[in-house]
Design an enzyme around this catalytic site. Structure first.
Site, PDB file in Angstrom:
ATOM      1  CE  LYS A   1     -18.566  -2.922  -1.617  1.00 43.00           C
ATOM      2  NZ  LYS A   1     -17.634  -3.026  -2.750  1.00 43.00           N
TER       3      LYS A   1
ATOM      4  NE  ARG B   1       2.060  -5.911  11.254  1.00 43.85           N
ATOM      5  CZ  ARG B   1       0.816  -6.206  11.612  1.00 43.85           C
ATOM      6  NH1 ARG B   1       0.420  -6.006  12.850  1.00 43.85           N
ATOM      7  NH2 ARG B   1      -0.041  -6.703  10.740  1.00 43.85           N
TER       8      ARG B   1
ATOM      9  CD  GLU C   1     -17.943  -1.283  -6.012  1.00 47.65           C
ATOM     10  OE1 GLU C   1     -17.097  -2.153  -5.796  1.00 47.65           O
ATOM     11  OE2 GLU C   1     -18.251  -0.397  -5.211  1.00 47.65           O
TER      12      GLU C   1
ATOM     13  CE  LYS D   1     -11.079   4.050 -13.416  1.00 45.48           C
ATOM     14  NZ  LYS D   1     -10.581   2.715 -13.598  1.00 45.48           N
TER      15      LYS D   1
ATOM     16  CG  HIS E   1     -14.239   6.843  -5.631  1.00 45.93           C
ATOM     17  ND1 HIS E   1     -12.926   7.237  -5.614  1.00 45.93           N
ATOM     18  CD2 HIS E   1     -14.251   5.595  -5.117  1.00 45.93           C
ATOM     19  CE1 HIS E   1     -12.189   6.264  -5.116  1.00 45.93           C
ATOM     20  NE2 HIS E   1     -12.968   5.272  -4.799  1.00 45.93           N
TER      21      HIS E   1
ATOM     22  CE  LYS F   1     -11.811   4.010  -1.322  1.00 45.55           C
ATOM     23  NZ  LYS F   1     -13.033   3.530  -1.715  1.00 45.55           N
TER      24      LYS F   1
ATOM     25  CE  LYS G   1     -15.084  -2.134 -12.050  1.00 51.60           C
ATOM     26  NZ  LYS G   1     -15.170  -1.123 -11.012  1.00 51.60           N
TER      27      LYS G   1
ATOM     28  CG  ASP H   1     -16.014   1.905  -0.015  1.00 53.84           C
ATOM     29  OD1 ASP H   1     -14.810   2.018   0.267  1.00 53.84           O
ATOM     30  OD2 ASP H   1     -16.427   1.171  -0.936  1.00 53.84           O
TER      31      ASP H   1
HETATM   32  N1  NAP Z   1      -7.048  -3.240  -1.628  1.00 56.09           N
HETATM   33  C1  NAP Z   1      -7.657  -2.350  -2.395  1.00 56.09           C
HETATM   34  O1  NAP Z   1      -8.117  -2.645  -3.496  1.00 56.09           O
HETATM   35  C2  NAP Z   1      -7.788  -0.912  -1.934  1.00 56.09           C
HETATM   36  C3  NAP Z   1      -8.476   0.001  -2.756  1.00 56.09           C
HETATM   37  C4  NAP Z   1      -8.550   1.350  -2.353  1.00 56.09           C
HETATM   38  C5  NAP Z   1      -7.967   1.748  -1.167  1.00 56.09           C
HETATM   39  N2  NAP Z   1      -7.340   0.823  -0.373  1.00 56.09           N
HETATM   40  C6  NAP Z   1      -6.719   1.308   0.857  1.00 56.09           C
HETATM   41  O2  NAP Z   1      -5.336   1.005   0.801  1.00 56.09           O
HETATM   42  C7  NAP Z   1      -4.839   0.633   2.066  1.00 56.09           C
HETATM   43  C8  NAP Z   1      -4.200  -0.761   1.977  1.00 56.09           C
HETATM   44  O3  NAP Z   1      -5.162  -1.691   1.542  1.00 56.09           O
HETATM   45  P1  NAP Z   1      -4.907  -3.263   1.563  1.00 56.09           P
HETATM   46  O4  NAP Z   1      -6.157  -3.872   1.055  1.00 56.09           O
HETATM   47  O5  NAP Z   1      -3.613  -3.626   0.924  1.00 56.09           O
HETATM   48  O6  NAP Z   1      -4.779  -3.542   3.134  1.00 56.09           O
HETATM   49  P2  NAP Z   1      -4.363  -4.882   3.867  1.00 56.09           P
HETATM   50  O7  NAP Z   1      -3.994  -5.958   2.898  1.00 56.09           O
HETATM   51  O8  NAP Z   1      -5.414  -5.145   4.882  1.00 56.09           O
HETATM   52  O9  NAP Z   1      -3.088  -4.413   4.672  1.00 56.09           O
HETATM   53  C9  NAP Z   1      -1.870  -4.081   4.060  1.00 56.09           C
HETATM   54  C10 NAP Z   1      -0.724  -4.507   4.965  1.00 56.09           C
HETATM   55  O10 NAP Z   1      -0.744  -3.712   6.138  1.00 56.09           O
HETATM   56  C11 NAP Z   1      -0.246  -4.473   7.242  1.00 56.09           C
HETATM   57  N3  NAP Z   1      -1.223  -4.436   8.333  1.00 56.09           N
HETATM   58  C12 NAP Z   1      -2.488  -4.891   8.302  1.00 56.09           C
HETATM   59  N4  NAP Z   1      -3.099  -4.680   9.489  1.00 56.09           N
HETATM   60  C13 NAP Z   1      -2.176  -4.099  10.296  1.00 56.09           C
HETATM   61  C14 NAP Z   1      -2.179  -3.637  11.632  1.00 56.09           C
HETATM   62  N5  NAP Z   1      -3.276  -3.736  12.401  1.00 56.09           N
HETATM   63  N6  NAP Z   1      -1.052  -3.096  12.132  1.00 56.09           N
HETATM   64  C15 NAP Z   1       0.050  -2.980  11.370  1.00 56.09           C
HETATM   65  N7  NAP Z   1       0.112  -3.404  10.086  1.00 56.09           N
HETATM   66  C16 NAP Z   1      -0.974  -3.953   9.556  1.00 56.09           C
HETATM   67  C17 NAP Z   1      -0.075  -5.891   6.747  1.00 56.09           C
HETATM   68  O11 NAP Z   1       1.318  -6.092   6.497  1.00 56.09           O
HETATM   69  P3  NAP Z   1       2.290  -6.710   7.631  1.00 56.09           P
HETATM   70  O12 NAP Z   1       1.477  -7.675   8.435  1.00 56.09           O
HETATM   71  O13 NAP Z   1       3.379  -7.338   6.838  1.00 56.09           O
HETATM   72  O14 NAP Z   1       2.733  -5.524   8.432  1.00 56.09           O
HETATM   73  C18 NAP Z   1      -0.809  -5.931   5.430  1.00 56.09           C
HETATM   74  O15 NAP Z   1      -0.212  -6.805   4.506  1.00 56.09           O
HETATM   75  C19 NAP Z   1      -6.040   0.686   3.009  1.00 56.09           C
HETATM   76  O16 NAP Z   1      -6.050   1.925   3.645  1.00 56.09           O
HETATM   77  C20 NAP Z   1      -7.238   0.576   2.090  1.00 56.09           C
HETATM   78  O17 NAP Z   1      -8.382   1.206   2.623  1.00 56.09           O
HETATM   79  C21 NAP Z   1      -7.232  -0.484  -0.739  1.00 56.09           C
END
Ligand code: NAP
Length: 509
Positions: free
Chosen positions: A352, A57, A230, A196, A254, A162, A357, A249
């Site tokens: 955690k 967005r 972690e 991995k 995992h 996930k 880690k 989580d």
């Molecule tokens: N980060 C990690 O290390 C990690 C690890 C394992 C799994 N995951 C999974 O990967 C997915 C993404 O993780 P992330 O950490 O990148 O998430 P994030 O930064 O919270 O969100 C990614 C993007 O989604 C959009 N967004 C956020 N909330 C929203 C909402 N309510 N409605 C519509 N768009 C929204 C935002 O982009 P815009 O505002 O530009 O739309 C944001 O930049 C999640 O499901 C998370 O559980 C993440």
């Protein structure tokens, strides 16, 4: 002859494609997905041609988007030419989660296909909060983007991160929506732990070595310990984590995967379906679990010290309610009711704010049935122990007894040590790069299949519900200082599994 290559899909036959990343402005994209794709590009492993479109967005144009993502690579003295060549394939499209916006996206994709010759092949990566998964799958379906091989329009694949649901019911609901628009073979459910090298190597180690399988059972193994420790706290994921806790989580995905790879029977052949069939059987064989018994310990970190620095407790973290009862540590003692594993405990530990880690599987063998040396050495002969470590090192270590040089009988524990990185100098792939490459190549081996997910939730959901009832009443949550190995009642067992010191008996939990 030593074999140094791995069975990655042959890059020469990877079809051109477009990778559409929903959440293109987010954390996962910046920290994991783009670096992984860039690494593949530098190793010339991406298909030719390829295109990447970040969607979100946030209003951005291509130039600003490329500049934002390049920050990571802009260091003094760094040659930016490779990044610039990669970035020329990067695009950004501002979207809303509406039908109109997805029809516009479909038009952009058709246009890029024409210009870049990407042949209508598309990967849709959902790097967004999980509540958007069903919405995006539905909108892709409505915009005609989920269709496959109609009028030779290429393939479409959807990559789901996930968490796959919050419990059994929501996982089944999510699956229903995904399957309304996509076939199972179009769906890729990522668990990057599985990518991995050492985790994959577990299957090779077990099933390509004659000496391993005969001892891989209840006759020789005392217990199995699986740990994912972690050092970090919740960081910037407070709201997600406080609704999930450690069981959702880490355990549903995992930890379960590490358990099934350690315990599964050999598949009849190395095909994704045959492997997934065996994995699902292990989860279905888990003995019923009653959280009130002594087989589960839940903890939450309080203030403490990590690497000499004072850190706050979970309840003082930004965004966490001050009376939160969410567990950040769990130890589970599981049994698998089948011939191979009857009555062998599997200890699963994850938490955690532990001292370091570390991810490892420990196979603790039984003591020798009769010790010739007992008279001289007392009871202190350590049983063999095999450690399969994925972090900090990717390594396999086997502990065994030898005689110290000299005239008197004196045993010493030694370790046979195999370090992946020392022995295989070729570039090994980061876990995200590996799963993305497999998805481009259409290989499902490293991804979850829905029946595995449902079996895992079917096992964990009643446990979670019971735990939540108990945690809310404050009965079963124990506290541990950040920087320790978890609640006091578990530290003895946790240390046995985590530390490299040798122990030969599983104490009762
Ligand atoms: N980060 C990690 O290390 C990690 C690890 C394992 C799994 N995951 C999974 O990967 C997915 C993404 O993780 P992330 O950490 O990148 O998430 P994030 O930064 O919270 O969100 C990614 C993007 O989604 C959009 N967004 C956020 N909330 C929203 C909402 N309510 N409605 C519509 N768009 C929204 C935002 O982009 P815009 O505002 O530009 O739309 C944001 O930049 C999640 O499901 C998370 O559980 C993440």
């Amino acid at each position: 002859m030593e074999l140094h290559t791995c069975d990655l899909p042959d890059e020469n036959i990877l079809s051109p494609c477009t990778i559409v990343i929903f959440g293109g402005s987010g954390d996962l994209t910046q920290r994991k997905l783009i670096p992984a794709l860039f690494a593949l590009f530098q190793q010339e492993r991406l298909p030719k041609p390829f295109t990447i479109i970040g969607c979100g967005r946030t209003e951005l144009d291509n130039t600003t988007y490329r500049n934002q993502l390049s920050d990571h690579y802009r260091h003094e003295g760094n040659d930016l030419s490779a990044w610039l060549a990669f970035a020329a394939n990067l695009h950004y499209q501002t979207i809303e989660y509406t039908k109109e916006s997805f029809f516009q996206l479909a038009a952009t994709l058709r246009d890029l296909d024409q210009r870049k010759k990407t042949m209508g092949n598309r990967i849709f990566d959902l790097a967004v909060p999980p509540q958007l998964y069903p919405i995006i799958a539905t909108l892709l379906g409505q915009a005609g983007l989920a269709r496959e091989h109609q009028n030779d329009n290429g393939w479409g694949r959807i990559v789901v991160e996930k968490p796959f649901g919050h419990d059994l019911n929501s996982a089944t609901q999510l699956d229903k929506v995904l399957h309304t628009h996509f076939h199972e073979q179009q769906i890729y459910r990522i668990d990057h732990y599985l990518a991995k090298e050492t985790v994959q190597n577990l299957l090779i180690f077990r099933f390509a070595n004659t000496i391993v399988e005969p001892v891989w059972n209840r006759h020789y193994i005392e217990y199995v310990g699986i740990t994912a420790a972690e050092k970090l706290g919740v960081e910037n994921r407070a709201s997600y984590y406080d609704n999930s806790g450690v069981l959702r989580d880490m355990f549903q995905n995992h930890m379960m995967q590490l358990l099934v790879l350690s315990a599964m029977e050999p598949p009849y052949r190395l095909s994704p379906d045959a492997v997934q069939d065996e994995k699902a059987k292990v989860i279905k064989s888990l003995r019923n679990f009653h959280p009130q018994g002594s087989r589960l310990c839940l903890g939450q970190y309080g203030p403490g010290t990590i690497d000499g620095d004072k850190v706050v407790g979970y309840r003082q973290e930004q965004g966490i309610p001050e009376h939160s009862k969410t567990p950040t540590f769990a130890m589970m003692k599981l049994f698998i009711d089948n011939w191979r594993w009857q009555d062998v405990p599997f200890y699963l530990v994850s938490g955690k704010r532990l001292p370091r880690k570390e991810t490892r599987i420990v196979i603790q063998f039984k003591e020798v049935p009769h010790s010739l040396f007992q008279g001289m050495l007392g009871d202190s002969i350590h049983a063999n122990r095999l450690v399969i470590e994925t972090f900090p090192e990717e390594a396999i270590r086997l502990n065994f007894q030898t005689k110290n040089p000299g005239t008197s009988v004196c045993l010493r524990s030694m370790t046979m040590d195999f370090s992946y990185h020392e022995h295989f100098k070729s570039i090994s792939l980061d876990a995200y790069a590996r799963v993305l490459l497999d998805c481009i190549g259409g290989d499902h081996m490293l991804f979850w299949r829905q029946d595995g997910i449902e079996a895992s939730w079917a096992f964990l959901t009643p446990v979670l519900e019971e735990c939540e009832r108990h945690c809310q009443s404050g009965k079963s949550l124990q506290f541990y200082p950040a920087g320790s190995w978890g609640p006091e009642t578990t530290t003895d067992m946790t240390r046995k599994i985590i530390t490299s010191a040798e122990y030969n008996k599983a104490s009762s939990l």
